[in-house]
Design a protein around this motif. Structure first.
Motif, PDB file in Angstrom:
ATOM      1  N   THR A 180       0.825  -1.222   0.000  1.00  0.00           N
ATOM      2  CA  THR A 180       0.000   0.000   0.000  1.00  0.00           C
ATOM      3  C   THR A 180       0.854   1.266   0.000  1.00  0.00           C
ATOM      4  OG1 THR A 180      -0.211  -0.352   2.379  1.00  0.00           O
ATOM      5  CG2 THR A 180      -2.137  -0.843   1.030  1.00  0.00           C
ATOM      6  N   SER A 181       1.957   1.250   0.747  1.00  0.00           N
ATOM      7  CA  SER A 181       2.770   2.471   0.879  1.00  0.00           C
ATOM      8  C   SER A 181       3.506   2.816  -0.413  1.00  0.00           C
ATOM      9  CB  SER A 181       3.785   2.311   2.009  1.00  0.00           C
ATOM     10  OG  SER A 181       4.694   1.265   1.706  1.00  0.00           O
ATOM     11  N   GLN A 182       3.598   1.841  -1.331  1.00  0.00           N
ATOM     12  CA  GLN A 182       4.345   2.078  -2.578  1.00  0.00           C
ATOM     13  C   GLN A 182       3.435   2.390  -3.767  1.00  0.00           C
ATOM     14  OE1 GLN A 182       6.205  -1.795  -1.469  1.00  0.00           O
ATOM     15  NE2 GLN A 182       7.880  -1.048  -2.752  1.00  0.00           N
ATOM     16  N   ILE A 183       2.124   2.339  -3.539  1.00  0.00           N
ATOM     17  CA  ILE A 183       1.161   2.578  -4.612  1.00  0.00           C
ATOM     18  C   ILE A 183       0.583   3.978  -4.467  1.00  0.00           C
ATOM     19  CG2 ILE A 183      -1.016   1.801  -5.631  1.00  0.00           C
ATOM     20  CD1 ILE A 183      -0.405  -1.002  -4.488  1.00  0.00           C
ATOM     21  N   THR A 184       0.495   4.710  -5.566  1.00  0.00           N
ATOM     22  CA  THR A 184      -0.041   6.073  -5.522  1.00  0.00           C
ATOM     23  C   THR A 184      -1.567   6.068  -5.533  1.00  0.00           C
ATOM     24  OG1 THR A 184       1.853   6.635  -6.932  1.00  0.00           O
ATOM     25  CG2 THR A 184       0.254   8.358  -6.534  1.00  0.00           C
ATOM     26  N   THR A 185      -2.148   5.252  -6.411  1.00  0.00           N
ATOM     27  CA  THR A 185      -3.607   5.169  -6.550  1.00  0.00           C
ATOM     28  C   THR A 185      -3.988   3.735  -6.883  1.00  0.00           C
ATOM     29  OG1 THR A 185      -3.582   7.392  -7.526  1.00  0.00           O
ATOM     30  CG2 THR A 185      -5.639   6.161  -7.710  1.00  0.00           C
ATOM     31  N   LEU A 186      -5.093   3.259  -6.297  1.00  0.00           N
ATOM     32  CA  LEU A 186      -5.601   1.923  -6.601  1.00  0.00           C
ATOM     33  C   LEU A 186      -6.787   2.065  -7.554  1.00  0.00           C
ATOM     34  CD1 LEU A 186      -4.990  -1.030  -5.692  1.00  0.00           C
ATOM     35  CD2 LEU A 186      -6.949  -0.818  -4.145  1.00  0.00           C
ATOM     36  N   ILE A 187      -6.786   1.250  -8.616  1.00  0.00           N
ATOM     37  CA  ILE A 187      -7.843   1.333  -9.631  1.00  0.00           C
ATOM     38  C   ILE A 187      -8.533  -0.033  -9.697  1.00  0.00           C
ATOM     39  CG2 ILE A 187      -8.341   2.062 -12.004  1.00  0.00           C
ATOM     40  CD1 ILE A 187      -5.452   3.130 -12.144  1.00  0.00           C
ATOM     41  N   PRO A 188      -9.502  -0.275  -8.812  1.00  0.00           N
ATOM     42  CA  PRO A 188     -10.119  -1.615  -8.755  1.00  0.00           C
ATOM     43  C   PRO A 188     -11.268  -1.798  -9.752  1.00  0.00           C
ATOM     44  CG  PRO A 188     -10.861  -0.277  -6.906  1.00  0.00           C
ATOM     45  CD  PRO A 188      -9.984   0.606  -7.745  1.00  0.00           C
ATOM     46  N   PHE A 189     -11.383  -3.026 -10.226  1.00  0.00           N
ATOM     47  CA  PHE A 189     -12.349  -3.432 -11.254  1.00  0.00           C
ATOM     48  C   PHE A 189     -13.695  -3.705 -10.566  1.00  0.00           C
ATOM     49  CE2 PHE A 189     -13.732  -6.409 -14.691  1.00  0.00           C
ATOM     50  CZ  PHE A 189     -13.388  -5.634 -15.787  1.00  0.00           C
ATOM     51  N   TRP A 190     -14.485  -2.646 -10.307  1.00  0.00           N
ATOM     52  CA  TRP A 190     -15.577  -2.777  -9.362  1.00  0.00           C
ATOM     53  C   TRP A 190     -17.006  -2.562  -9.863  1.00  0.00           C
ATOM     54  CZ3 TRP A 190     -13.512  -0.156  -4.230  1.00  0.00           C
ATOM     55  CH2 TRP A 190     -12.732  -1.090  -3.533  1.00  0.00           C
ATOM     56  N   TYR A 191     -17.210  -1.711 -10.848  1.00  0.00           N
ATOM     57  CA  TYR A 191     -18.587  -1.333 -11.184  1.00  0.00           C
ATOM     58  C   TYR A 191     -18.908  -1.642 -12.649  1.00  0.00           C
ATOM     59  CZ  TYR A 191     -18.593   0.981  -6.670  1.00  0.00           C
ATOM     60  OH  TYR A 191     -18.513   1.233  -5.322  1.00  0.00           O
ATOM     61  N   GLY A 192     -19.796  -2.615 -12.833  1.00  0.00           N
ATOM     62  CA  GLY A 192     -20.211  -2.995 -14.177  1.00  0.00           C
ATOM     63  C   GLY A 192     -21.456  -2.232 -14.594  1.00  0.00           C
ATOM     64  N   VAL A 193     -21.486  -1.771 -15.842  1.00  0.00           N
ATOM     65  CA  VAL A 193     -22.692  -1.081 -16.326  1.00  0.00           C
ATOM     66  C   VAL A 193     -23.780  -2.108 -16.625  1.00  0.00           C
ATOM     67  CG1 VAL A 193     -21.375   0.861 -17.237  1.00  0.00           C
ATOM     68  CG2 VAL A 193     -21.875  -1.051 -18.749  1.00  0.00           C
ATOM     69  N   LYS A 194     -25.028  -1.716 -16.365  1.00  0.00           N
ATOM     70  CA  LYS A 194     -26.173  -2.601 -16.607  1.00  0.00           C
ATOM     71  C   LYS A 194     -27.061  -2.009 -17.707  1.00  0.00           C
ATOM     72  CE  LYS A 194     -27.738  -3.184 -12.293  1.00  0.00           C
ATOM     73  NZ  LYS A 194     -28.349  -3.840 -11.103  1.00  0.00           N
ATOM     74  N   PRO A 195     -27.888  -2.836 -18.354  1.00  0.00           N
ATOM     75  CA  PRO A 195     -28.680  -2.350 -19.498  1.00  0.00           C
ATOM     76  C   PRO A 195     -29.577  -1.148 -19.196  1.00  0.00           C
ATOM     77  CG  PRO A 195     -28.710  -4.745 -19.436  1.00  0.00           C
ATOM     78  CD  PRO A 195     -28.041  -4.297 -18.160  1.00  0.00           C
ATOM     79  N   ASP A 196     -29.940  -0.962 -17.920  1.00  0.00           N
ATOM     80  CA  ASP A 196     -30.824   0.172 -17.594  1.00  0.00           C
ATOM     81  C   ASP A 196     -30.045   1.422 -17.187  1.00  0.00           C
ATOM     82  OD1 ASP A 196     -29.850  -0.622 -15.148  1.00  0.00           O
ATOM     83  OD2 ASP A 196     -31.809  -0.889 -14.184  1.00  0.00           O
ATOM     84  N   GLY A 197     -28.695   1.368 -17.314  1.00  0.00           N
ATOM     85  CA  GLY A 197     -27.891   2.544 -16.974  1.00  0.00           C
ATOM     86  C   GLY A 197     -27.450   2.604 -15.519  1.00  0.00           C
ATOM     87  N   THR A 198     -27.867   1.619 -14.721  1.00  0.00           N
ATOM     88  CA  THR A 198     -27.397   1.556 -13.337  1.00  0.00           C
ATOM     89  C   THR A 198     -26.105   0.731 -13.297  1.00  0.00           C
ATOM     90  OG1 THR A 198     -28.751  -0.388 -12.852  1.00  0.00           O
ATOM     91  CG2 THR A 198     -29.737   1.778 -12.411  1.00  0.00           C
ATOM     92  N   LEU A 199     -25.530   0.588 -12.112  1.00  0.00           N
ATOM     93  CA  LEU A 199     -24.241  -0.084 -11.969  1.00  0.00           C
ATOM     94  C   LEU A 199     -24.346  -1.328 -11.097  1.00  0.00           C
ATOM     95  CD1 LEU A 199     -22.033   3.089 -11.266  1.00  0.00           C
ATOM     96  CD2 LEU A 199     -22.246   1.861 -13.445  1.00  0.00           C
ATOM     97  N   ALA A 200     -23.652  -2.383 -11.495  1.00  0.00           N
ATOM     98  CA  ALA A 200     -23.523  -3.580 -10.658  1.00  0.00           C
ATOM     99  C   ALA A 200     -22.332  -3.352  -9.731  1.00  0.00           C
ATOM    100  CB  ALA A 200     -23.288  -4.805 -11.537  1.00  0.00           C
ATOM    101  N   ASP A 201     -22.589  -3.306  -8.438  1.00  0.00           N
ATOM    102  CA  ASP A 201     -21.551  -2.999  -7.447  1.00  0.00           C
ATOM    103  C   ASP A 201     -20.821  -4.281  -7.054  1.00  0.00           C
ATOM    104  OD1 ASP A 201     -20.047  -2.346  -5.219  1.00  0.00           O
ATOM    105  OD2 ASP A 201     -21.634  -1.209  -4.232  1.00  0.00           O
ATOM    106  N   MET A 202     -19.539  -4.371  -7.435  1.00  0.00           N
ATOM    107  CA  MET A 202     -18.713  -5.533  -7.085  1.00  0.00           C
ATOM    108  C   MET A 202     -17.550  -5.109  -6.189  1.00  0.00           C
ATOM    109  SD  MET A 202     -18.801  -7.362 -10.820  1.00  0.00           S
ATOM    110  CE  MET A 202     -19.053  -5.873 -11.741  1.00  0.00           C
TER     111      MET A 202
END
Length: 307
Positions: free
Chosen positions: A21-43
Protein backbone atom coordinates in the motif's frame (compact mmCIF):
# COMPACT_ATOMS: atom_id res chain seq x y z
CA UNK A 1 7.38 7.76 -9.70
CA UNK A 2 3.62 8.06 -9.75
CA UNK A 3 2.53 4.42 -10.01
CA UNK A 4 -1.13 3.52 -10.17
CA UNK A 5 -2.12 -0.15 -9.97
CA UNK A 6 -5.19 -1.84 -11.35
CA UNK A 7 -6.75 -4.36 -8.98
CA UNK A 8 -9.09 -7.31 -9.31
CA UNK A 9 -9.96 -9.92 -6.71
CA UNK A 10 -7.77 -12.94 -7.46
CA UNK A 11 -5.76 -15.40 -5.36
CA UNK A 12 -3.07 -13.50 -3.44
CA UNK A 13 -4.13 -10.05 -4.68
CA UNK A 14 -5.33 -8.74 -1.29
CA UNK A 15 -2.15 -9.95 0.46
CA UNK A 16 -0.13 -8.23 -2.26
CA UNK A 17 -2.12 -5.03 -1.68
CA UNK A 18 -1.53 -5.15 2.09
CA UNK A 19 2.19 -5.54 1.52
CA UNK A 20 2.56 -2.68 -0.94
CA UNK A 21 0.00 0.00 0.00
CA UNK A 22 2.77 2.47 0.88
CA UNK A 23 4.34 2.08 -2.58
CA UNK A 24 1.16 2.58 -4.61
CA UNK A 25 -0.04 6.07 -5.52
CA UNK A 26 -3.61 5.17 -6.55
CA UNK A 27 -5.60 1.92 -6.60
CA UNK A 28 -7.84 1.33 -9.63
CA UNK A 29 -10.12 -1.61 -8.76
CA UNK A 30 -12.35 -3.43 -11.25
CA UNK A 31 -15.58 -2.78 -9.36
CA UNK A 32 -18.59 -1.33 -11.18
CA UNK A 33 -20.21 -2.99 -14.18
CA UNK A 34 -22.69 -1.08 -16.33
CA UNK A 35 -26.17 -2.60 -16.61
CA UNK A 36 -28.68 -2.35 -19.50
CA UNK A 37 -30.82 0.17 -17.59
CA UNK A 38 -27.89 2.54 -16.97
CA UNK A 39 -27.40 1.56 -13.34
CA UNK A 40 -24.24 -0.08 -11.97
CA UNK A 41 -23.52 -3.58 -10.66
CA UNK A 42 -21.55 -3.00 -7.45
CA UNK A 43 -18.71 -5.53 -7.09
CA UNK A 44 -16.69 -3.48 -4.61
CA UNK A 45 -14.83 -5.11 -1.71
CA UNK A 46 -15.21 -3.86 1.85
CA UNK A 47 -11.85 -5.48 2.72
CA UNK A 48 -10.08 -3.52 0.01
CA UNK A 49 -11.87 -0.29 0.97
CA UNK A 50 -10.74 -0.76 4.58
CA UNK A 51 -7.12 -1.45 3.64
CA UNK A 52 -7.08 1.61 1.37
CA UNK A 53 -8.70 3.82 4.00
CA UNK A 54 -6.29 2.74 6.76
CA UNK A 55 -3.34 3.54 4.48
CA UNK A 56 -4.65 6.77 2.92
CA UNK A 57 -4.59 5.10 -0.49
CA UNK A 58 -6.92 6.83 -2.99
CA UNK A 59 -9.35 4.62 -4.92
CA UNK A 60 -10.42 5.42 -8.49
CA UNK A 61 -12.87 2.57 -9.17
CA UNK A 62 -13.28 1.23 -12.70
CA UNK A 63 -16.63 1.50 -14.48
CA UNK A 64 -16.59 -1.28 -17.08
CA UNK A 65 -18.81 -3.25 -19.46
CA UNK A 66 -17.62 -6.73 -18.47
CA UNK A 67 -20.71 -7.46 -16.37
CA UNK A 68 -22.55 -8.60 -19.52
CA UNK A 69 -21.48 -11.24 -22.10
CA UNK A 70 -22.83 -8.99 -24.89
CA UNK A 71 -20.24 -6.33 -24.10
CA UNK A 72 -20.33 -4.44 -27.41
CA UNK A 73 -24.14 -4.45 -27.72
CA UNK A 74 -24.54 -3.33 -24.09
CA UNK A 75 -22.19 -0.36 -24.43
CA UNK A 76 -23.69 0.61 -27.81
CA UNK A 77 -27.21 0.65 -26.33
CA UNK A 78 -26.12 2.74 -23.34
CA UNK A 79 -24.11 5.44 -25.06
CA UNK A 80 -26.20 5.77 -28.26
CA UNK A 81 -29.46 6.39 -26.37
CA UNK A 82 -29.41 9.91 -24.86
CA UNK A 83 -31.80 8.96 -22.05
CA UNK A 84 -29.80 5.86 -21.01
CA UNK A 85 -26.56 7.81 -21.37
CA UNK A 86 -27.86 10.42 -18.94
CA UNK A 87 -28.94 7.73 -16.45
CA UNK A 88 -25.49 6.12 -16.66
CA UNK A 89 -23.74 9.46 -16.06
CA UNK A 90 -25.95 10.08 -13.00
CA UNK A 91 -25.30 6.54 -11.72
CA UNK A 92 -21.53 7.10 -11.91
CA UNK A 93 -21.68 10.51 -10.23
CA UNK A 94 -23.89 9.16 -7.42
CA UNK A 95 -21.55 6.19 -6.94
CA UNK A 96 -18.52 8.47 -6.65
CA UNK A 97 -20.27 10.81 -4.22
CA UNK A 98 -21.89 8.18 -1.99
CA UNK A 99 -18.59 6.29 -1.59
CA UNK A 100 -16.46 9.42 -1.32
CA UNK A 101 -14.13 8.25 -4.10
CA UNK A 102 -11.80 11.08 -5.20
CA UNK A 103 -12.06 9.95 -8.83
CA UNK A 104 -13.26 7.23 -11.22
CA UNK A 105 -11.88 5.37 -14.23
CA UNK A 106 -13.81 4.54 -17.39
CA UNK A 107 -12.65 1.26 -18.95
CA UNK A 108 -15.00 0.37 -21.79
CA UNK A 109 -13.85 -2.33 -24.20
CA UNK A 110 -15.32 -3.72 -27.41
CA UNK A 111 -16.98 -0.36 -28.13
CA UNK A 112 -18.23 -0.56 -31.75
CA UNK A 113 -16.16 1.75 -34.00
CA UNK A 114 -19.36 3.41 -35.27
CA UNK A 115 -20.02 4.63 -31.70
CA UNK A 116 -17.06 7.03 -31.77
CA UNK A 117 -19.23 10.17 -31.59
CA UNK A 118 -21.43 8.56 -28.91
CA UNK A 119 -18.40 7.74 -26.76
CA UNK A 120 -17.15 11.32 -27.15
CA UNK A 121 -20.58 12.65 -26.12
CA UNK A 122 -20.75 10.31 -23.12
CA UNK A 123 -17.31 11.37 -21.87
CA UNK A 124 -18.16 15.05 -22.32
CA UNK A 125 -21.36 14.70 -20.25
CA UNK A 126 -19.62 12.62 -17.61
CA UNK A 127 -16.63 14.95 -17.40
CA UNK A 128 -18.65 18.08 -16.68
CA UNK A 129 -20.97 16.26 -14.26
CA UNK A 130 -18.02 14.87 -12.27
CA UNK A 131 -16.13 18.17 -12.36
CA UNK A 132 -19.20 19.81 -10.78
CA UNK A 133 -18.85 17.23 -8.01
CA UNK A 134 -15.08 17.95 -7.66
CA UNK A 135 -14.10 14.47 -8.84
CA UNK A 136 -11.12 13.38 -10.94
CA UNK A 137 -12.03 11.84 -14.30
CA UNK A 138 -9.76 9.18 -15.79
CA UNK A 139 -10.06 6.88 -18.79
CA UNK A 140 -8.28 3.69 -19.90
CA UNK A 141 -7.46 3.92 -23.61
CA UNK A 142 -6.60 1.01 -25.92
CA UNK A 143 -3.16 1.28 -27.54
CA UNK A 144 -3.13 3.10 -30.88
CA UNK A 145 -0.29 4.03 -33.21
CA UNK A 146 -2.52 6.09 -35.53
CA UNK A 147 -6.08 7.34 -35.65
CA UNK A 148 -8.05 4.57 -37.37
CA UNK A 149 -11.83 5.08 -36.99
CA UNK A 150 -12.48 1.65 -38.55
CA UNK A 151 -10.28 -0.38 -36.20
CA UNK A 152 -12.57 -3.05 -34.65
CA UNK A 153 -11.13 -2.70 -31.14
CA UNK A 154 -9.85 0.88 -30.83
CA UNK A 155 -11.72 2.75 -33.59
CA UNK A 156 -14.24 4.32 -31.20
CA UNK A 157 -11.46 5.98 -29.18
CA UNK A 158 -10.60 9.38 -30.64
CA UNK A 159 -7.64 10.44 -28.51
CA UNK A 160 -7.75 14.12 -29.48
CA UNK A 161 -11.38 14.52 -28.40
CA UNK A 162 -11.43 12.18 -25.40
CA UNK A 163 -8.36 13.92 -23.94
CA UNK A 164 -10.43 17.11 -23.59
CA UNK A 165 -12.86 15.29 -21.30
CA UNK A 166 -10.50 13.50 -18.94
CA UNK A 167 -7.97 14.59 -16.32
CA UNK A 168 -5.81 11.50 -16.72
CA UNK A 169 -5.49 9.12 -19.68
CA UNK A 170 -4.06 5.64 -19.04
CA UNK A 171 -2.75 4.48 -22.41
CA UNK A 172 -2.73 0.67 -22.28
CA UNK A 173 0.45 -0.04 -24.24
CA UNK A 174 0.23 -3.84 -24.15
CA UNK A 175 -1.45 -6.83 -25.83
CA UNK A 176 0.70 -6.14 -28.88
CA UNK A 177 0.07 -9.80 -29.74
CA UNK A 178 -3.02 -11.78 -28.81
CA UNK A 179 -4.33 -13.99 -31.61
CA UNK A 180 -0.80 -15.19 -32.40
CA UNK A 181 2.38 -15.51 -30.29
CA UNK A 182 4.64 -12.52 -29.75
CA UNK A 183 5.71 -10.01 -27.10
CA UNK A 184 3.10 -8.64 -24.71
CA UNK A 185 4.61 -5.17 -25.14
CA UNK A 186 7.91 -4.91 -27.00
CA UNK A 187 9.88 -1.73 -26.35
CA UNK A 188 9.43 -0.71 -30.02
CA UNK A 189 5.67 -1.11 -29.79
CA UNK A 190 5.48 0.93 -26.58
CA UNK A 191 7.52 3.71 -28.18
CA UNK A 192 5.21 3.75 -31.22
CA UNK A 193 2.15 3.97 -28.95
CA UNK A 194 3.68 6.84 -26.97
CA UNK A 195 4.80 8.63 -30.15
CA UNK A 196 1.18 8.79 -31.25
CA UNK A 197 -0.35 9.37 -27.79
CA UNK A 198 1.87 12.34 -26.96
CA UNK A 199 0.99 13.99 -30.29
CA UNK A 200 -2.74 13.60 -29.57
CA UNK A 201 -2.95 14.11 -25.79
CA UNK A 202 -1.19 16.59 -23.53
CA UNK A 203 1.74 14.50 -22.18
CA UNK A 204 1.09 15.48 -18.55
CA UNK A 205 -2.35 13.83 -18.81
CA UNK A 206 -0.78 10.52 -19.88
CA UNK A 207 0.11 7.54 -17.70
CA UNK A 208 1.79 4.60 -19.46
CA UNK A 209 -0.30 1.45 -19.08
CA UNK A 210 2.11 -1.40 -18.33
CA UNK A 211 1.51 -5.15 -18.18
CA UNK A 212 3.09 -7.48 -15.59
CA UNK A 213 1.62 -10.75 -16.89
CA UNK A 214 2.36 -13.27 -19.61
CA UNK A 215 0.58 -15.30 -22.27
CA UNK A 216 0.92 -18.98 -23.19
CA UNK A 217 -0.12 -19.77 -26.76
CA UNK A 218 -0.83 -23.38 -27.68
CA UNK A 219 -0.24 -24.05 -31.38
CA UNK A 220 -3.56 -24.10 -33.24
CA UNK A 221 -5.41 -22.04 -30.63
CA UNK A 222 -6.57 -18.47 -31.30
CA UNK A 223 -6.50 -17.42 -27.67
CA UNK A 224 -3.63 -17.53 -25.20
CA UNK A 225 -3.82 -18.48 -21.54
CA UNK A 226 -2.94 -15.62 -19.18
CA UNK A 227 -0.05 -16.32 -16.80
CA UNK A 228 1.16 -14.43 -13.77
CA UNK A 229 4.92 -13.94 -13.49
CA UNK A 230 5.08 -16.84 -11.00
CA UNK A 231 3.10 -19.15 -13.28
CA UNK A 232 5.40 -18.32 -16.21
CA UNK A 233 8.52 -19.02 -14.13
CA UNK A 234 7.12 -22.19 -12.54
CA UNK A 235 6.01 -23.65 -15.89
CA UNK A 236 9.51 -23.22 -17.30
CA UNK A 237 11.13 -24.62 -14.16
CA UNK A 238 8.84 -27.66 -13.97
CA UNK A 239 9.50 -28.53 -17.63
CA UNK A 240 13.23 -27.82 -17.46
CA UNK A 241 12.96 -25.18 -20.18
CA UNK A 242 15.42 -22.31 -20.53
CA UNK A 243 13.97 -18.79 -20.47
CA UNK A 244 15.46 -16.46 -23.08
CA UNK A 245 15.48 -12.67 -22.82
CA UNK A 246 14.78 -11.17 -26.23
CA UNK A 247 17.03 -8.09 -26.45
CA UNK A 248 15.11 -6.55 -29.37
CA UNK A 249 11.69 -6.84 -27.74
CA UNK A 250 13.13 -6.39 -24.22
CA UNK A 251 10.93 -9.23 -22.94
CA UNK A 252 11.28 -12.83 -21.74
CA UNK A 253 10.14 -15.83 -23.78
CA UNK A 254 10.39 -19.62 -24.07
CA UNK A 255 8.78 -22.53 -25.88
CA UNK A 256 7.84 -26.02 -24.73
CA UNK A 257 5.97 -29.05 -26.06
CA UNK A 258 3.40 -31.07 -24.09
CA UNK A 259 1.34 -33.91 -25.60
CA UNK A 260 2.81 -33.10 -29.03
CA UNK A 261 1.45 -29.53 -28.83
CA UNK A 262 3.99 -26.72 -29.06
CA UNK A 263 3.50 -23.78 -26.70
CA UNK A 264 5.03 -20.31 -26.93
CA UNK A 265 5.26 -18.13 -23.84
CA UNK A 266 6.04 -14.42 -23.60
CA UNK A 267 5.95 -12.65 -20.25
CA UNK A 268 6.86 -9.48 -18.42
CA UNK A 269 9.35 -9.51 -15.55
CA UNK A 270 11.42 -6.98 -13.58
CA UNK A 271 13.92 -6.62 -16.41
CA UNK A 272 11.31 -5.83 -19.07
CA UNK A 273 9.52 -3.52 -16.61
CA UNK A 274 12.75 -1.63 -15.91
CA UNK A 275 13.43 -1.28 -19.64
CA UNK A 276 10.22 0.71 -20.15
CA UNK A 277 10.47 3.06 -17.16
CA UNK A 278 12.86 5.58 -18.79
CA UNK A 279 10.11 6.27 -21.36
CA UNK A 280 8.17 8.17 -18.68
CA UNK A 281 10.78 10.94 -18.49
CA UNK A 282 11.74 10.68 -22.18
CA UNK A 283 8.18 11.44 -23.26
CA UNK A 284 7.41 13.85 -20.40
CA UNK A 285 4.40 11.85 -19.19
CA UNK A 286 3.17 11.66 -15.60
CA UNK A 287 3.72 8.05 -14.55
CA UNK A 288 2.61 4.45 -14.99
CA UNK A 289 -0.64 2.50 -14.59
CA UNK A 290 -0.02 -1.21 -14.10
CA UNK A 291 -2.33 -4.15 -14.91
CA UNK A 292 -2.49 -5.70 -12.39
CA UNK A 293 -1.60 -6.20 -8.72
CA UNK A 294 -0.87 -9.85 -7.86
CA UNK A 295 0.56 -10.82 -11.25
CA UNK A 296 3.91 -9.06 -10.98
CA UNK A 297 7.53 -10.11 -10.53
CA UNK A 298 8.22 -9.13 -6.87
CA UNK A 299 11.50 -7.50 -7.92
CA UNK A 300 9.43 -4.74 -9.53
CA UNK A 301 8.89 -3.28 -6.05
CA UNK A 302 12.63 -3.02 -5.50
CA UNK A 303 12.92 -1.11 -8.78
CA UNK A 304 10.15 1.29 -7.77
CA UNK A 305 11.77 1.81 -4.38
CA UNK A 306 15.02 2.88 -6.01
CA UNK A 307 13.41 5.53 -8.20
Amino acid sequence: MDNKWYFDIAPGAIDDLREHTSQITTLIPFWYGVKPDGTLADMSSQDVKSIASQNNLPIFPIVHNYSDPKKSQLIHDLISNTSLRSILVNSIVNMALSNNYPGINIDFEFVPPEDRSNLNAFMEELYYSLKNANKIVTISLPAETEDNPRHPFSGAFQYTVLSQFTDQAYVLAYDEHFSKPGPIASIGFVRSVLDYATKSIEPKKIWLGMAVYGYDWAEGSNYPRTLSYFQAIETAKNLGVKIEYDETAQESTYTYTVDSVKHTVWFEDARSFQAKLPLVSQYGISGIAVWRLGQEDPDIWNILNRI
